[in-house]
Enzyme design. Sequence first.
Site, short mmCIF file in Angstrom:
data_model
loop_
_atom_site.label_atom_id
_atom_site.label_comp_id
_atom_site.label_asym_id
_atom_site.label_seq_id
_atom_site.Cartn_x
_atom_site.Cartn_y
_atom_site.Cartn_z
CG ASP A 65 -2.28 -0.69 0.87
OD1 ASP A 65 -2.84 -0.39 -0.20
OD2 ASP A 65 -2.73 -1.53 1.67
CG HIS A 99 -6.09 0.86 1.79
ND1 HIS A 99 -6.13 0.52 0.46
CD2 HIS A 99 -7.33 1.32 2.09
CE1 HIS A 99 -7.34 0.74 -0.02
NE2 HIS A 99 -8.08 1.22 0.94
CE1 TYR A 103 -3.58 -4.21 6.06
CE2 TYR A 103 -2.41 -2.56 4.76
CZ TYR A 103 -3.31 -3.60 4.83
OH TYR A 103 -3.94 -4.03 3.71
CD GLU A 160 -4.81 -1.24 -6.49
OE1 GLU A 160 -5.41 -1.71 -5.50
OE2 GLU A 160 -4.40 -0.07 -6.54
CD GLU A 194 -6.24 -2.18 -2.31
OE1 GLU A 194 -6.35 -1.44 -3.30
OE2 GLU A 194 -5.49 -1.93 -1.34
CG HIS A 197 -8.13 1.04 -5.84
ND1 HIS A 197 -7.29 1.10 -4.76
CD2 HIS A 197 -9.13 1.93 -5.60
CE1 HIS A 197 -7.77 1.98 -3.88
NE2 HIS A 197 -8.89 2.49 -4.38
MN MN3 Z 1 -4.63 -0.31 -0.95
MN MN3 Z 2 -5.49 -0.02 -4.32
#
Ligand code: MN3
Ligand code: MN3
Length: 321
Positions: A65, A99, A103, A160, A194, A197
């Site tokens: 990411d 994103h 985490y 992705e 994702e 995307h």
């Molecule tokens: Mn991402």
């Molecule tokens: Mn993405």
Amino acid sequence: MSVWKAVNWNRPDDDFTDTFWKQNMMQFWTDEEIPLSDDQMSWLTLSHDERELYMKVLGGLTLLDTVQGGVGMPKILEWVDGLQRKAVLGFMGMMEQIHAKSYSSIFTTLASTEEIDNIFSWIESNRCLQIKAETISQYYNGIKTREDLYLAMAASVLLESYLFYSGFFYPLYLAGQGKMTSSGEVINLILRDESIHGLYIGMLAQEIYAQLDENEQQSAFDKLQSLIRNLHSNEELYTEELYQSVGLTDEVKAFIRYNANKAFMNLGLEPIFPEEDINPIVLNGISTRTKQHDFFSKKGNGYVRTLHVEALTDRDFLFDF
Ligand code: MN3
Ligand code: MN3
């Protein structure tokens, strides 16, 4: 002096970008909206190996990411024509940063500063992870021609729609068994992003591909085949390294083949692996979304948009080129 144009949303770039803009807006979320502390009890029930694997897969996802938000989206955005398209890609790049940050929110909930630092050092020393980041980034940083742009977009779709999934597998596998379900919810939100995307950049890639002459198309196709072969052998090695300790290697490998096929579909290409079933617990994990979390509990009254998110179906993407 060149003439600087302003983005005019009253004159659509095409017949799909506005749909993607709206879908991105509807899906918007931040890591702060998802309470994670419920996972602390579940975390204590995991074995040492399971915890280590969990931290590592999230570490690997953080790296991807970071690359996508810091290099991939900005580079592709720079080369794409169409000011509305640039806007959509800019928004997607911002989501990649959310994103990546989410985490860290999960890490903070579960681990000590020292354990977290160790994971970030592991990211830098893990060869497979570094190869993934380096391989994809070379395409992003090497754009000079339309063929290069196509390959950068194709590499982005592979990131992705394919490279994330060796990492997504484990949190989905646990969530599917009722473990670590709050973090699983974050993973579901990321996965939902994702998937649009990969679809969007896949559509832009197909448009560029159609503009290449026959030789360029053949050359791009060959390079893409060699890229997926390299990435896949690296991905298999990464899967073995990580998942051997919990005995899930074969299941993860099936899952990444399944997602490689999805990536190729997003590029308008034939699947590269035979169709196969994926682990039903993981499928169950994918559908845990919204079981756990009520958006009202964390958001102010003015923030109800996220409640009205409708999942996309294939029919939303039937556009006439
Ligand atoms: Mn991402
Ligand atoms: Mn993405």
